[in-house]
Design an enzyme around this catalytic site. Structure first.
Site, PDB file in Angstrom:
ATOM      1  CG  PHE A 141      -1.859   1.245   1.131  1.00  0.00           C
ATOM      2  CD1 PHE A 141      -3.003   1.203   0.360  1.00  0.00           C
ATOM      3  CD2 PHE A 141      -1.555   2.427   1.787  1.00  0.00           C
ATOM      4  CE1 PHE A 141      -3.844   2.313   0.255  1.00  0.00           C
ATOM      5  CE2 PHE A 141      -2.375   3.550   1.698  1.00  0.00           C
ATOM      6  CZ  PHE A 141      -3.522   3.477   0.929  1.00  0.00           C
ATOM      7  CG  ASP A 226       5.936   3.910   1.508  1.00  0.00           C
ATOM      8  OD1 ASP A 226       5.899   4.639   2.511  1.00  0.00           O
ATOM      9  OD2 ASP A 226       4.954   3.732   0.760  1.00  0.00           O
ATOM     10  CE  LYS A 255      -0.166   7.040   6.386  1.00  0.00           C
ATOM     11  NZ  LYS A 255      -1.361   7.766   5.946  1.00  0.00           N
TER      12      LYS A 255
END
Length: 401
Positions: A141, A226, A255
């Protein structure tokens, strides 16, 4: 109708149904706790998918944002501003890298990493134009843009969004042999999550990440990590790769970099890699804006102390010990994760992950389900041990009901 029902009905009537939130309407929050429009309090064990690593309304971050709001919030990259150089310098230092390319969202940062890898492949490695390949892992994801869902293996994320962007090779997560076999002279990068969050907090087999590092170095391929969810303290280290002693060629961050206050993301790499860009070839109006830089600089300063990493490690050990005690009794099939991050597979006979999440909500605990009967726990790193235990007690109560 209640205030909650009215708010939800209005949202359902006037917003696209691209999410299926739990039926709670948050009005305020502080630390690890949120309060809804009815005055009910909930322990937040999701932390905005790790965007709120430092808790809701963190005073240092709010003060940094307020101070910057009174000065300047946006210049665009058409001009310099006085927070930009410090942000790039400090973030590069935190990552042990040289150069930063700031964006806003995680998906933008992943898109930036893809463009960087392709341009590096053509200009530096010498891959023929239009032939660059990037290897990714199944169950990944990385976001929801059309290019990113093109290399997703999740039908829900991918279906009906074609035609899909070519140039990606998907191999099983954790399978180094498959990755080696997929590599060709046209491979420019490997893009992986050191821990797969959306897939259920999947930790790869021991030796896999060092193996990826060795293989990419040997084949002159960029290793892109990531760390949007796994980075910036979540696992008990600054980066999840730190547990393996691995340094990639490129970090993709987001984030928690914005502290849950503003969206901030970045690609961080060497000057040689990010140096492939020339003015006009890539950019973002809001990327690296003064407000984002001010908040992110405070996040970086907080991480430099090591306090939050240490807290995530200590409380994470406690979390996993307690969750481990739930396995073997028929209610919990398995537990995975690292630091203050866990995926808990509930026995299907007890209900779906959504049903378990709803039952926890009724007891004042907020979590998020994924992939059937799995729930994810990712509390803010500032949570107290007492509050964490309070939440775990509610989980036990739901599982034993």
């Amino acid at each position: 109708m209640s205030t909650t029902e009215t708010a939800i009905a209005s949202a359902e009537a006037h917003s696209a149904h691209n999410y299926h939130p739990l039926p709670v309407v948050v009005a305020s929050a502080e630390g690890a706790w949120m309060t809804d429009v009815e005055g009910r309090r909930y322990l937040d064990l999701l932390a905005g998918y790790s965007a709120l690593n430092f808790g809701h309304g963190n005073r240092r971050l709010i003060d940094a944002a307020k101070a910057q709001l009174d000065r300047v919030t946006l210049t665009s990259r058409a001009f310099h501003h006085d927070r930009f150089a410090d942000f790039c310098t400090e973030l590069a230092a935190l990552c042990g890298m040289e150069t930063v390319l700031p964006m806003n969202t995680g998906a933008e940062a992943v898109e930036t990493a893809v463009k960087t890898a392709r341009k590096w492949g053509y200009r530096i490695k010498g891959v023929p134009d239009g032939m660059a390949k990037i290897i990714v892992a199944s169950d990944n994801f990385h976001g929801r843009t059309t290019t990113i869902v093109s290399f997703s293996t999740d039908p829900e994320a991918r279906a009906d969004f074609g035609p899909y962007t070519p140039g990606f090779e998907i191999v099983p997560y954790g399978d180094l042999t498959a990755m080696r076999e997929a590599m060709t002279e046209n491979t420019v990068a490997v893009l992986i999550e050191p821990i797969q969050g959306e897939a259920g907090v999947l930790v790869p087999p021991a030796g896999y990440l060092p193996g990826v590092r060795e293989l990419t170095r040997e084949r002159n391929v960029l290793f892109i990590a990531d760390e949007i969810q796994s980075g910036l303290g979540r696992t008990g280290k600054t980066f999840a790769l730190d547990h393996e002693g691995v340094v990639p060629d490129m970090y993709v961050l987001g984030k928690a970099l914005g502290g849950g206050v503003v969206p901030v993301s970045a690609v961080v790499s060497s000057a040689a890699v990010l140096g492939v860009f020339r003015p006009g070839e890539h950019g973002s109006t809001f990327g690296g804006n003064p407000l984002a830089c001010a908040v992110a600089l405070e996040v970086i300063a907080m991480l430099r102390t090591g306090e939050y990493q240490e807290r995530a490690a200590e409380l994470g050990d406690h979390l996993h010990r307690e969750l481990g005690l739930l396995t073997g009794g028929g209610a919990v099939e398995s537990v995975r994760g690292r630091g203050l991050w866990a995926g808990v597979d509930i026995a299907p006979a007890l209900g779906t992950g959504r049903e378990i999440s709803e039952k926890l909500m009724e007891l004042g605990v907020l979590v998020k389900d994924t992939h059937g009967s799995t729930i994810r726990l990712a509390p803010p790193l500032v949570i107290s041990k007492e509050d964490l235990d309070w939440g775990l007690d509610r989980l036990r109560a739901v599982l034993s009901a």
